[in-house]
Design a protein around this motif. Sequence first.
Motif, PDB file in Angstrom:
ATOM      1  N   ASP A  55       0.794  -0.664  -0.170  1.00 54.00           N
ATOM      2  CA  ASP A  55      -0.204  -0.116   0.070  1.00 54.00           C
ATOM      3  C   ASP A  55       0.684   1.020   0.120  1.00 54.00           C
ATOM      4  OD1 ASP A  55      -2.213  -1.531  -0.385  1.00 54.00           O
ATOM      5  OD2 ASP A  55      -3.085  -1.270   1.583  1.00 54.00           O
ATOM      6  N   SER A  56       0.198   2.275  -1.199  1.00 50.18           N
ATOM      7  CA  SER A  56       1.490   3.431  -0.858  1.00 50.18           C
ATOM      8  C   SER A  56       0.501   4.662  -0.154  1.00 50.18           C
ATOM      9  CB  SER A  56       1.719   3.993  -2.827  1.00 50.18           C
ATOM     10  OG  SER A  56       1.989   3.006  -3.530  1.00 50.18           O
ATOM     11  N   PRO A  57       1.343   5.739   0.099  1.00 52.90           N
ATOM     12  CA  PRO A  57       0.648   6.747   1.130  1.00 52.90           C
ATOM     13  C   PRO A  57      -0.425   6.975   0.247  1.00 52.90           C
ATOM     14  CG  PRO A  57       3.617   6.549   1.496  1.00 52.90           C
ATOM     15  CD  PRO A  57       2.358   5.367  -0.120  1.00 52.90           C
ATOM     16  N   HIS A  58      -1.066   7.996   0.539  1.00 53.37           N
ATOM     17  CA  HIS A  58      -1.819   8.987   1.087  1.00 53.37           C
ATOM     18  C   HIS A  58      -2.451  10.423   1.159  1.00 53.37           C
ATOM     19  CE1 HIS A  58      -3.694   4.441  -0.215  1.00 53.37           C
ATOM     20  NE2 HIS A  58      -4.396   4.990  -1.328  1.00 53.37           N
ATOM     21  N   ILE A  59      -2.405  11.522   0.059  1.00 52.64           N
ATOM     22  CA  ILE A  59      -2.113  12.607   0.195  1.00 52.64           C
ATOM     23  C   ILE A  59      -3.026  12.964   0.305  1.00 52.64           C
ATOM     24  CG2 ILE A  59      -1.045  14.539  -0.046  1.00 52.64           C
ATOM     25  CD1 ILE A  59       0.756  13.261  -0.979  1.00 52.64           C
ATOM     26  N   PHE A  60      -4.129  13.719   1.143  1.00 59.79           N
ATOM     27  CA  PHE A  60      -5.007  14.252   1.606  1.00 59.79           C
ATOM     28  C   PHE A  60      -5.183  16.206   1.575  1.00 59.79           C
ATOM     29  CE2 PHE A  60      -5.930  10.605   2.753  1.00 59.79           C
ATOM     30  CZ  PHE A  60      -6.830   9.405   2.373  1.00 59.79           C
ATOM     31  N   LEU A  61      -5.551  16.512   0.509  1.00 61.11           N
ATOM     32  CA  LEU A  61      -5.909  18.287   1.223  1.00 61.11           C
ATOM     33  C   LEU A  61      -7.088  18.305   0.834  1.00 61.11           C
ATOM     34  CD1 LEU A  61      -4.458  20.876   0.700  1.00 61.11           C
ATOM     35  CD2 LEU A  61      -4.621  20.874  -1.971  1.00 61.11           C
TER      36      LEU A  61
END
Length: 263
Positions: free
Chosen positions: A159-165
């Motif tokens: 699983d890759s990191p998720h970025i939330f903006l």
Amino acid sequence: MNLVNPAYAGVDSITVVSSTLRKQWTGIANAPETQAISFGTSLGKKLGFGMTVINDQTFIEKQTFVSLDFSYKLKMSETADVYFGIKAGGSSYNVNTLGLETYNVQSDPALAAISTFNPNVGVGALYKEGPMYVSLSIPRLLNTKKATNDAGYASVATDSPHIFLSGGYDVPLDGELSTFILKPSAMLRYVSGAPLSLDLTAMLQIDKTFELGGMYRTDKAYAAMATVVISKRLVFGFAYEMSARPELARARNTNEMLLQFRF
């Protein structure tokens, strides 16, 4: 919000306990389900503390993520604050192969159960000024391993990191609508190897006791949402989500409920 951004722990010096239940694609058996609970409180004027538990289950796959959240408040002006947060915890990942049905008389030795634990950390920042906010976070920085289907064979994926903006602004209405507040907001999600996903949401608050609105997601999903303040401390919310993608026509709707208690 501290499910995805630890900077929200203890924000505005409010102690909050929230729980959510999400059942996705009710027309499909063993479709994804998520249960989550979060807690946040302030520790003095600048520090915040929280805890989050997220349980995901799809068919025979189950993952539970538990973390502690810490935040620090930096005052920029009379009306503007910046919060920085860190999330520390880990996830237990399990694949229960007893839930599989095979055509073999004897059990397949390749169908062994999988159980792992993956520690993780996350970071986030939040800027608040009056009725406006901007949030940026990566709730899980480290890659984690899980099972996947590769051409009919079980293998291990990462699983890759998720970025939330995200951001939003509360707009009080005038005149005869002075008891109404319009709350537009947006959330952008990014993960390597997948298309960008953008949620556009608008809620209308009525007399600080009821909110009604809708959401549009760029991967052709829509939702109707409502929250009601049952008492000064208790809030209940419900979302009904639908997809316009033809391949999900039989998946039907997705339901999500929120229960929030403020001390």
